[in-house]
Design a protein around this motif. Structure first.
Motif, short mmCIF file in Angstrom:
data_model
loop_
_atom_site.label_atom_id
_atom_site.label_comp_id
_atom_site.label_asym_id
_atom_site.label_seq_id
_atom_site.Cartn_x
_atom_site.Cartn_y
_atom_site.Cartn_z
N ASN A 475 -15.49 23.52 -18.66
CA ASN A 475 -14.80 22.13 -17.90
C ASN A 475 -13.97 21.19 -18.48
N SER A 476 -13.10 20.87 -17.93
CA SER A 476 -12.03 20.28 -18.24
C SER A 476 -11.48 18.80 -17.15
N GLN A 477 -11.05 17.07 -17.77
CA GLN A 477 -11.41 16.58 -16.88
C GLN A 477 -10.28 15.86 -17.93
N TRP A 478 -8.64 15.38 -17.06
CA TRP A 478 -7.67 14.14 -17.65
C TRP A 478 -7.75 13.21 -16.88
N THR A 479 -8.41 12.55 -16.79
CA THR A 479 -7.53 10.77 -16.17
C THR A 479 -7.39 9.64 -16.89
N SER A 480 -6.21 9.22 -15.88
CA SER A 480 -4.86 8.00 -16.69
C SER A 480 -5.26 7.46 -15.22
N ASN A 481 -5.24 5.96 -16.15
CA ASN A 481 -5.81 4.75 -15.88
C ASN A 481 -4.51 3.56 -16.07
N LEU A 482 -3.57 2.93 -15.05
CA LEU A 482 -3.41 1.74 -15.26
C LEU A 482 -4.45 0.39 -14.38
N ASP A 483 -5.13 -0.08 -15.55
CA ASP A 483 -5.70 -1.55 -14.95
C ASP A 483 -5.00 -2.63 -15.03
N LEU A 484 -4.16 -3.82 -13.53
CA LEU A 484 -4.00 -5.24 -13.49
C LEU A 484 -5.24 -5.73 -13.70
N SER A 485 -5.04 -7.14 -13.73
CA SER A 485 -5.73 -8.72 -14.01
C SER A 485 -4.83 -9.60 -14.15
#
Length: 906
Positions: A475-485
């Motif tokens: 099982n593999s998982q690649w997650t990328s996030n951009l969070d702005l506040s």
């Protein structure tokens, strides 16, 4: 030393976005001296989910436990007020000491006078889960949140993060049972829902799922959730449990709630060794943990953690009552005749059910490096684990044995080798226009390799190996996030908190075929003996290997975008709105939303409620997993050992039996409750909830019979007596109530006592079950039978109560906890007459510790102090004594565990 009395109130402005300048302003304008060693300031400066603390956040942390409260004024300053009769003289301030200007107090003096473990927990800590606000605490959260500290983990005696959560949170139950490879999957149930309907985060970032799947278990059939045992327990600073639907905030899997594991990011260090064993023998455990934080460069910090553990098997079976040998002169299938004389003296102590054995290690790091206006951060975990368990015994003259190889029968021994890691890195800080940013990427992989020893592929005859490689799941998982506040002032009581972001995720799942001997049909037919003329079962016994036509790699892509708003409309009135759009490459798009409201009409009493929609995408394992396992199947009320095949929904056999492509679950969540904190040292929360799930993904009941056998044979599956597959065939409704009460009392010269009483009441019903496909109806079969429905309606306790008292005086501490588990029933597939009930039971846990010095502490304790067991299964469900106890037990089947612990802080 200066004291601030209840009528005192000081306002001061915060001119700069750093902890040190904020504290300098605080000291200058209040006349109160602030003393701080640099490394401890660094340890407090970082918020894992949102980056650098603002000065206001730092003040909330620093004032925890002092009786002081910091609130923002309309002019942009900070107002300090004394909300309890506490003084700065004896305040428990973990990172800084306060004193009058010019006083000769030191941090060491303050630490010496501060309470020991648990003092800082009496305040309401700032939370990062379920909110985008930068200063919201547990007490003023808009949804129910539990916060468990590292001290809770140490004082519980539990050996893993998973067991800690099941012990301390009443709405969480642990699944301990499972046949075949399922014993190695550790699952949690929040509010009676499935393990993969609970999202797990580490430092606010999504945690990957296990490659393994709970295919032959009890209440969690068909799940492949994140494995919390692969996170080092000593790496944890605290854990936040959001008991509320949060798909609109975090995405798929957050139907029941969110667990956010926050890793240590300070310079503390410790080494702990815990060892123990069960009352009835076996199950010896030893775990050694070490962690330490270091500073380097210009304010960078890294916290390193390692732990190693060993756990031995327990044996909790009865003697085997079956017939070992064929009647003289007869085939083994004969029902009468002259008994073989060996039957009278055979050793019947051959069953080995119980706790699996395991040996392994976990490591982690948590890194923060300042970069001007922001910081670079990275954290990771890595694990290696070898788990092993014994399956059911095969009789000497049975068709699943070759007496030439195992003249006395045998028990397949399954070994599972797990290699797991996840690495996250990112940048966060303050950008133009006061926008806070967090850009990150995370990659994770889990690889689970299966091997069986003392096993056979009896269809190969005497040529069968006894040590067989079964195959591997990946099982593999690649997650990328951009969070702005950003905070935007609208002229209301506080600024509007605006958060927006996007996520991209790529999921992967793969199956590697086992060696040929694990799955082929060798066609062997014996010509002599008790099995003369019998065609033997194909594939390895216990767990059949993954054949080449089941092997493959599957991937999918998903992207999402969200918008989150939080606003204090007026003092004591808070609202929050969230919306999320998700797009999956394999089943399309979905939209979710959430609205929250909190009203505090009088100080110390608040009402809160939420309404949300959610979803959960089917896992790639649920879409593509294929393997056969030998499990206990009830036929005419008697358990029989038969191989059963898991069928992917797009396979020829599943389609022939009425399967259709999976689609996501959709949920609607309502909750309402109150928070009471008006009395000194006392808090009470109560939250009622309703969770409806449409198109719930369920594993079917075991499908057997001539029609199923013909379909399997047509698909080339000749080694199974039945099959099952996943479907969206039902809707459910879960209703419940969570209650948590805490009271802390100073006992003068007798120390301090903290009392906790919490409870969960929970009920799930099926509001709709689809008619069985025509292919099954024609064969007299049902898709979601009473056993599968029973897993969700009766398979977890209807109620659970936890009462505890923590007494502390100087270097001594005693933690006593009683947990009552409500009734649980393992529902039989064919008749209520064969249902197996676990009566309500109360278990006691005890931990007694003593600090020999400021650095060295010893402890002894017990989990399940009085060695309480669940009900024994009815004899006809034990499969000749193998399964002595009911595997649906929420507290396991190994009885009491007794331990000693030595810890050293440095």
């Amino acid at each position: 030393m200066a004291q601030i009395r209840s009528e005192s109130r000081v306002n001061f402005a915060i001119p700069a976005q750093s902890v040190r300048s904020a504290m300098d302003a605080f000291a200058q304008q209040t006349g109160i001296e602030v003393v701080y060693p640099f490394d401890r300031v660094r340890g407090m400066r970082t918020r894992p989910a949102f980056g650098l603390m603002t000065p206001e956040q730092a003040l909330h942390q620093l004032l925890a436990g002092t009786g002081l409260k910091a609130t923002r004024t309309r002019t942009g300053g900070i107002a300090l007020s004394l909300v309890t009769q506490a003084s700065l003289t004896n305040a428990a301030v973990p990172a800084m000491a306060y004193g009058a200007a010019g006083a000769a107090d030191t941090l060491a003096d303050a630490e010496a006078s501060s309470p020991r473990a648990g003092a800082s927990e009496q305040s309401s800590p700032i939370i990062v889960t379920g909110t985008r606000s930068t200063n919201r605490t547990v007490a003023d959260s808009l949804a129910p949140i539990d916060v468990l500290s590292s001290q809770d983990l140490k004082a519980s005696g539990k050996q893993s993060v998973r067991d800690l959560l099941g012990t301390l949170v009443p709405s969480i139950n642990v699944s301990n049972g499972g046949a075949g490879a399922s014993f190695a999957v550790k699952t949690l149930s929040l509010r009676g829902l499935s393990g993969d309907q609970l999202l797990v985060l580490v430092n606010g970032k999504r945690r990957h799922n296990s490659a393994n799947i709970f295919i032959n278990g009890s209440t969690q059939n068909g799940q492949s959730p994140p494995d919390l045992d692969l996170i080092p327990g000593n790496a944890v600073a605290h854990i936040e449990v959001l008991r509320d639907g949060a798909s609109a905030q975090y995405g798929s899997d957050a139907i029941a709630g969110v667990i956010n594991v926050i890793l240590k990011d300070d310079t503390s260090g410790s080494m702990t060794t815990t060892g123990g064993l069960t009352w009835d023998g076996g199950g010896e455990q030893m775990r050694t943990q070490i962690d330490k934080g270091f500073t380097f460069g210009d304010g960078a910090i890294i916290h390193l953690t390692a732990e190693g553990y060993v756990q031995n098997n327990t044996r909790r079976s009865n003697l085997n009552t079956g017939r070992f040998y064929a009647y003289e002169g007869e085939l083994y299938s004969a029902t009468s005749g002259t008994a073989d004389p060996r039957e009278a003296t055979v050793n019947r102590d051959v069953n080995r059910a119980g706790q699996p054995g395991a040996v392994g290690g976990n490591v982690s790091y948590n890194l923060v490096v300042p970069t001007g206006s922001g910081e670079f951060y990275s954290f990771a975990t890595g694990s290696k684990r070898h788990a092993n368990g014994w399956l059911t015994y095969r009789f000497p003259d049975a068709s699943n044995n070759l007496s030439d190889i195992f003249p006395n029968g045998y028990t397949p021994h399954l070994h599972i080798y797990d290699t797991d890691y996840q690495v996250t890195a990112g940048f966060r800080g303050d950008g133009p226009a006061g926008i806070h940013y967090d850009l990150s990427s995370s990659y994770a992989a889990d690889r689970v390799r299966f091997r069986e020893t003392t096993t056979l592929n009896v269809s190969m005859g005497p040529d069968s190996p006894t040590d067989i490689y079964i195959g591997t799941l990946k099982n593999s998982q690649w997650t990328s996030n951009l969070d702005l506040s950003k905070e935007v002032s609208l002229g209301l009581a506080e600024p509007l908190q605006i958060a927006a972001g996007a996520e991209y995720r790529r999921d992967g799942f793969g199956i590697e075929a086992g060696e040929e001997a694990s799955y082929i049909d060798g066609g062997y037919v014996s010509t002599t003996g008790a099995q003369a003329g019998t065609l033997r079962t194909a594939g390895s016994q216990g767990v059949t290997g993954f054949p080449t036509d089941s092997a493959g790699d599957w991937h999918r892509n998903a992207w999402s975008a969200y918008l989150d708003l939080e606003q204090t409309l007026a003092p004591g009135v808070d609202v929050a709105l969230a919306g999320r759009h998700e797009d999956y490459s394999d089943f399309g798009t979905t939209n979710t939303g959430k609205a929250s409201l909190r009203i505090e009409p009088v100080h110390g009493f608040a009402l809160r409620g939420t309404a949300s929609t959610g979803f959960r995408a089917p896992t790639l394992q649920q879409e593509h997993y294929s393997s056969a396992s030998t499990i206990s199947v009830t036929v005419d009320g008697v358990s029989q050992l038969l191989p059963v095949q898991a069928l992917p929904v797009d396979s020829e056999a599943a389609i022939a039996l009425g399967a259709s492509p999976l689609k996501p679950e959709k949920s609607t969540n309502f909750s309402a409750g109150f928070v009471f904190t008006a009395l000194p040292g006392f808090s009470l929360t109560a939250d009622a909830y309703q969770i409806t799930i449409k198109d719930r993904i369920l594993l079917s009941s075991t499908l057997t019979g001539t029609t199923v056998m013909a379909v399997l044979a047509e698909a080339g599956i000749t080694n199974s007596a039945g099959g099952f597959y996943f479907s969206n065939a039902a809707d459910t409704r879960t209703r419940g109530l969570d209650v948590v009460a805490t009271y802390r009392q100073e006992l003068g010269g007798l120390g301090t006592a903290t009392f906790n009483l919490s409870a969960n009441f929970n009920k799930t019903v099926f509001t709709h079950v689809d008619e069985a496909p025509a292919e099954l109806t024609a064969a007299g079969l049902v898709l979601i039978g009473r056993d599968r429905q029973g897993d969700y309606t009766k398979g977890t306790p209807r109620d659970k109560f936890i009462a505890s008292v923590l007494w502390e005086k100087g270097p001594a501490a005693v933690n006593l906890r009683a947990t009552r588990y409500g009734k649980v029933t393992a529902v039989n597939s064919s008749s209520a007459a064969y249902d197996a009930v676990i009566d309500p039971k109360v278990l006691f846990d005890l931990d007694v510790s003593y600090a020999l010095t400021d650095q060295i502490k010893v402890a002894v304790g017990a989990n399940n102090l009085f060695n309480t067991y669940p009900n024994e299964l009815p004899t006809n469900l034990q499969y000749y004594g193998f399964s002595k106890y009911n595997a649906y037990s929420p507290y396991g089947v190994s009885g009491g565990f007794y331990y000693a612990r030595l810890s050293f802080d440095f």
